[in-house]
Design an enzyme around this catalytic site. Structure first.
Site, PDB file in Angstrom:
ATOM      1  N   PRO A   1       0.788  -1.226   0.000  1.00 47.31           N
ATOM      2  CA  PRO A   1       0.000   0.000   0.000  1.00 47.31           C
ATOM      3  C   PRO A   1       0.824   1.282   0.000  1.00 47.31           C
ATOM      4  O   PRO A   1       1.836   1.391   0.703  1.00 47.31           O
ATOM      5  CB  PRO A   1      -0.825  -0.103   1.292  1.00 47.31           C
ATOM      6  CG  PRO A   1      -0.143  -1.131   2.111  1.00 47.31           C
ATOM      7  CD  PRO A   1       0.510  -2.069   1.156  1.00 47.31           C
ATOM      8  N   ASN A   2       0.334   2.218  -0.785  1.00 48.80           N
ATOM      9  CA  ASN A   2       0.851   3.590  -0.897  1.00 48.80           C
ATOM     10  C   ASN A   2       2.150   3.710  -1.686  1.00 48.80           C
ATOM     11  O   ASN A   2       2.617   4.827  -1.922  1.00 48.80           O
ATOM     12  CB  ASN A   2       1.009   4.237   0.497  1.00 48.80           C
ATOM     13  CG  ASN A   2      -0.311   4.316   1.225  1.00 48.80           C
ATOM     14  OD1 ASN A   2      -1.274   4.841   0.678  1.00 48.80           O
ATOM     15  ND2 ASN A   2      -0.375   3.781   2.430  1.00 48.80           N
TER      16      ASN A   2
ATOM     17  N   ARG B   1       6.169  12.257  -2.761  1.00 46.39           N
ATOM     18  CA  ARG B   1       6.220  12.823  -1.400  1.00 46.39           C
ATOM     19  C   ARG B   1       7.327  12.158  -0.600  1.00 46.39           C
ATOM     20  O   ARG B   1       7.805  11.081  -0.978  1.00 46.39           O
ATOM     21  CB  ARG B   1       4.883  12.571  -0.685  1.00 46.39           C
ATOM     22  CG  ARG B   1       3.848  13.637  -1.000  1.00 46.39           C
ATOM     23  CD  ARG B   1       2.579  13.384  -0.220  1.00 46.39           C
ATOM     24  NE  ARG B   1       1.590  12.769  -1.080  1.00 46.39           N
ATOM     25  CZ  ARG B   1       0.595  12.000  -0.662  1.00 46.39           C
ATOM     26  NH1 ARG B   1       0.479  11.680   0.608  1.00 46.39           N
ATOM     27  NH2 ARG B   1      -0.284  11.516  -1.508  1.00 46.39           N
TER      28      ARG B   1
ATOM     29  N   TYR C   1      12.228   8.278   1.076  1.00 48.19           N
ATOM     30  CA  TYR C   1      12.068   7.259   0.026  1.00 48.19           C
ATOM     31  C   TYR C   1      12.758   7.598  -1.297  1.00 48.19           C
ATOM     32  O   TYR C   1      12.706   6.812  -2.233  1.00 48.19           O
ATOM     33  CB  TYR C   1      10.572   6.998  -0.217  1.00 48.19           C
ATOM     34  CG  TYR C   1       9.845   6.499   1.017  1.00 48.19           C
ATOM     35  CD1 TYR C   1      10.178   5.274   1.592  1.00 48.19           C
ATOM     36  CD2 TYR C   1       8.838   7.249   1.617  1.00 48.19           C
ATOM     37  CE1 TYR C   1       9.528   4.807   2.720  1.00 48.19           C
ATOM     38  CE2 TYR C   1       8.174   6.800   2.755  1.00 48.19           C
ATOM     39  CZ  TYR C   1       8.520   5.580   3.305  1.00 48.19           C
ATOM     40  OH  TYR C   1       7.878   5.117   4.423  1.00 48.19           O
TER      41      TYR C   1
ATOM     42  N   ASN D   1       7.957  -5.795  -1.306  1.00 44.63           N
ATOM     43  CA  ASN D   1       7.928  -4.692  -0.336  1.00 44.63           C
ATOM     44  C   ASN D   1       6.492  -4.592   0.172  1.00 44.63           C
ATOM     45  O   ASN D   1       5.629  -3.998  -0.498  1.00 44.63           O
ATOM     46  CB  ASN D   1       8.369  -3.371  -0.977  1.00 44.63           C
ATOM     47  CG  ASN D   1       8.450  -2.255   0.053  1.00 44.63           C
ATOM     48  OD1 ASN D   1       7.921  -2.379   1.160  1.00 44.63           O
ATOM     49  ND2 ASN D   1       9.101  -1.161  -0.301  1.00 44.63           N
TER      50      ASN D   1
ATOM     51  N   ALA E   1       3.390  -0.864   4.723  1.00 45.29           N
ATOM     52  CA  ALA E   1       2.927  -0.858   6.117  1.00 45.29           C
ATOM     53  C   ALA E   1       2.353  -2.206   6.570  1.00 45.29           C
ATOM     54  O   ALA E   1       2.325  -2.503   7.772  1.00 45.29           O
ATOM     55  CB  ALA E   1       1.893   0.245   6.316  1.00 45.29           C
TER      56      ALA E   1
ATOM     57  N   GLU F   1      12.194 -10.018   1.187  1.00 43.69           N
ATOM     58  CA  GLU F   1      11.524  -8.817   1.708  1.00 43.69           C
ATOM     59  C   GLU F   1      12.440  -7.614   1.477  1.00 43.69           C
ATOM     60  O   GLU F   1      13.633  -7.665   1.807  1.00 43.69           O
ATOM     61  CB  GLU F   1      11.269  -9.014   3.212  1.00 43.69           C
ATOM     62  CG  GLU F   1      10.613  -7.835   3.908  1.00 43.69           C
ATOM     63  CD  GLU F   1      10.464  -8.082   5.419  1.00 43.69           C
ATOM     64  OE1 GLU F   1      10.753  -9.198   5.904  1.00 43.69           O
ATOM     65  OE2 GLU F   1      10.067  -7.125   6.110  1.00 43.69           O
TER      66      GLU F   1
ATOM     67  N   HIS G   1      12.816  -3.301   1.899  1.00 44.39           N
ATOM     68  CA  HIS G   1      12.357  -1.986   2.365  1.00 44.39           C
ATOM     69  C   HIS G   1      13.308  -0.921   1.860  1.00 44.39           C
ATOM     70  O   HIS G   1      14.536  -1.054   2.004  1.00 44.39           O
ATOM     71  CB  HIS G   1      12.261  -1.937   3.893  1.00 44.39           C
ATOM     72  CG  HIS G   1      11.254  -2.908   4.409  1.00 44.39           C
ATOM     73  ND1 HIS G   1       9.903  -2.697   4.259  1.00 44.39           N
ATOM     74  CD2 HIS G   1      11.398  -4.114   4.988  1.00 44.39           C
ATOM     75  CE1 HIS G   1       9.257  -3.727   4.748  1.00 44.39           C
ATOM     76  NE2 HIS G   1      10.137  -4.613   5.197  1.00 44.39           N
TER      77      HIS G   1
ATOM     78  N   ARG H   1      13.883   4.107  12.306  1.00 42.96           N
ATOM     79  CA  ARG H   1      12.647   4.890  12.296  1.00 42.96           C
ATOM     80  C   ARG H   1      11.799   4.572  13.540  1.00 42.96           C
ATOM     81  O   ARG H   1      12.317   4.064  14.520  1.00 42.96           O
ATOM     82  CB  ARG H   1      11.901   4.626  10.981  1.00 42.96           C
ATOM     83  CG  ARG H   1      12.758   5.019   9.757  1.00 42.96           C
ATOM     84  CD  ARG H   1      12.023   4.804   8.453  1.00 42.96           C
ATOM     85  NE  ARG H   1      10.851   5.666   8.362  1.00 42.96           N
ATOM     86  CZ  ARG H   1       9.884   5.506   7.455  1.00 42.96           C
ATOM     87  NH1 ARG H   1       9.963   4.521   6.572  1.00 42.96           N
ATOM     88  NH2 ARG H   1       8.860   6.333   7.423  1.00 42.96           N
TER      89      ARG H   1
HETATM   90  O1  CA2 Z   1      10.868   1.575   3.526  1.00 34.30           O
HETATM   91  C1  CA2 Z   1       9.974   0.940   2.960  1.00 34.30           C
HETATM   92  O2  CA2 Z   1      10.097   0.481   1.835  1.00 34.30           O
HETATM   93  C2  CA2 Z   1       8.628   0.745   3.668  1.00 34.30           C
HETATM   94  O3  CA2 Z   1       8.157  -0.560   3.340  1.00 34.30           O
HETATM   95  C3  CA2 Z   1       7.697   1.808   3.095  1.00 34.30           C
HETATM   96  C4  CA2 Z   1       6.324   1.839   3.774  1.00 34.30           C
HETATM   97  C5  CA2 Z   1       6.477   1.904   5.296  1.00 34.30           C
HETATM   98  O4  CA2 Z   1       5.202   1.812   5.902  1.00 34.30           O
HETATM   99  C6  CA2 Z   1       7.371   0.802   5.825  1.00 34.30           C
HETATM  100  O5  CA2 Z   1       7.508   0.957   7.219  1.00 34.30           O
HETATM  101  C7  CA2 Z   1       8.742   0.864   5.177  1.00 34.30           C
HETATM  102  C8  CA2 Z   1       5.523   3.058   3.283  1.00 34.30           C
HETATM  103  C9  CA2 Z   1       5.197   2.997   1.829  1.00 34.30           C
HETATM  104  C10 CA2 Z   1       4.517   4.267   1.424  1.00 34.30           C
HETATM  105  O6  CA2 Z   1       5.331   4.919   0.481  1.00 34.30           O
HETATM  106  C11 CA2 Z   1       5.186   6.255   0.267  1.00 34.30           C
HETATM  107  C12 CA2 Z   1       6.075   6.827  -0.605  1.00 34.30           C
HETATM  108  C13 CA2 Z   1       6.020   8.157  -0.851  1.00 34.30           C
HETATM  109  C14 CA2 Z   1       5.058   8.936  -0.247  1.00 34.30           C
HETATM  110  C15 CA2 Z   1       4.165   8.372   0.616  1.00 34.30           C
HETATM  111  C16 CA2 Z   1       4.220   7.015   0.881  1.00 34.30           C
END
Ligand code: CA2
Length: 150
Positions: free
Chosen positions: A10-11, A18, A23, A79, A82, A103, A105, A112
């Site tokens: 998700p996301n 953003r 990221y 990946n 969340a 997996e 990330h 974090r």
């Molecule tokens: O670091 C990663 O790849 C995560 O899997 C990214 C997830 C986060 O919840 C994990 O803890 C770590 C978040 C993905 C959402 O990605 C976004 C990217 C840009 C803007 C908003 C969200």
């Protein structure tokens, strides 16, 4: 030529739009190109997916498990975003489908918030890549190929 599924939770469709300090600036479309290039160099095709729905991710893992069994697929670079920190259902799907999963990330989840330190996925994964930016997907593909190729 067996394929590799690259699965995004998700996301991650928002990648590059953003939070670049966390990221990076690459979009998910950039990540797809990176993955295709890395897999091609190792003689594999990529099947690239992103979903904001847990059930859809579970169905894709089941599908990967069936295709690993027939030799059509090598495994999954995943990946879970969340869902990493919440989803027993995804852990069960990986274990139940008996599919090799790496997996990945993008960020270093261990530097974090503490809620990001635990992963329900890691105990079902054959390997983990954390904190290497989007290059982690390339490392995940390379690791999967080196571990699974007979
Ligand atoms: O670091 C990663 O790849 C995560 O899997 C990214 C997830 C986060 O919840 C994990 O803890 C770590 C978040 C993905 C959402 O990605 C976004 C990217 C840009 C803007 C908003 C969200």
């Amino acid at each position: 030529m067996s394929s590799i599924m690259v699965l995004n939770g998700p996301n991650l469709n928002l990648l590059g739009t953003r939070e670049p300090e966390t990221y990076g600036h690459e979009t998910l479309a950039d990540v797809e190109i990176l993955c295709r290039d890395a897999a091609k160099q190792l003689g594999h095709d990529i099947e690239f997916h992103q979903s904001n729905h847990e059930g859809e991710l579970i169905e894709l893992i089941h599908d990967a498990g069936r295709r690993v069994k027939t030799g059509e697929m090598l495994g999954v670079v995943f990946n879970p975003a969340a869902y990493t920190h919440t989803s027993i259902a995804l852990q069960d799907a990986i274990k139940g489908a008996n599919v090799p999963v790496v997996e990945v990330h993008i960020s270093n989840v261990h530097t974090r918030e503490t809620f990001r330190h635990h992963s329900y996925i890691s105990s079902a994964a054959i390997g983990i890549v954390v904190g290497m930016g989007v290059y982690g997907y390339v490392l995940g593909i390379q690791g999967l190929v080196h571990k699974q190729q007979k």
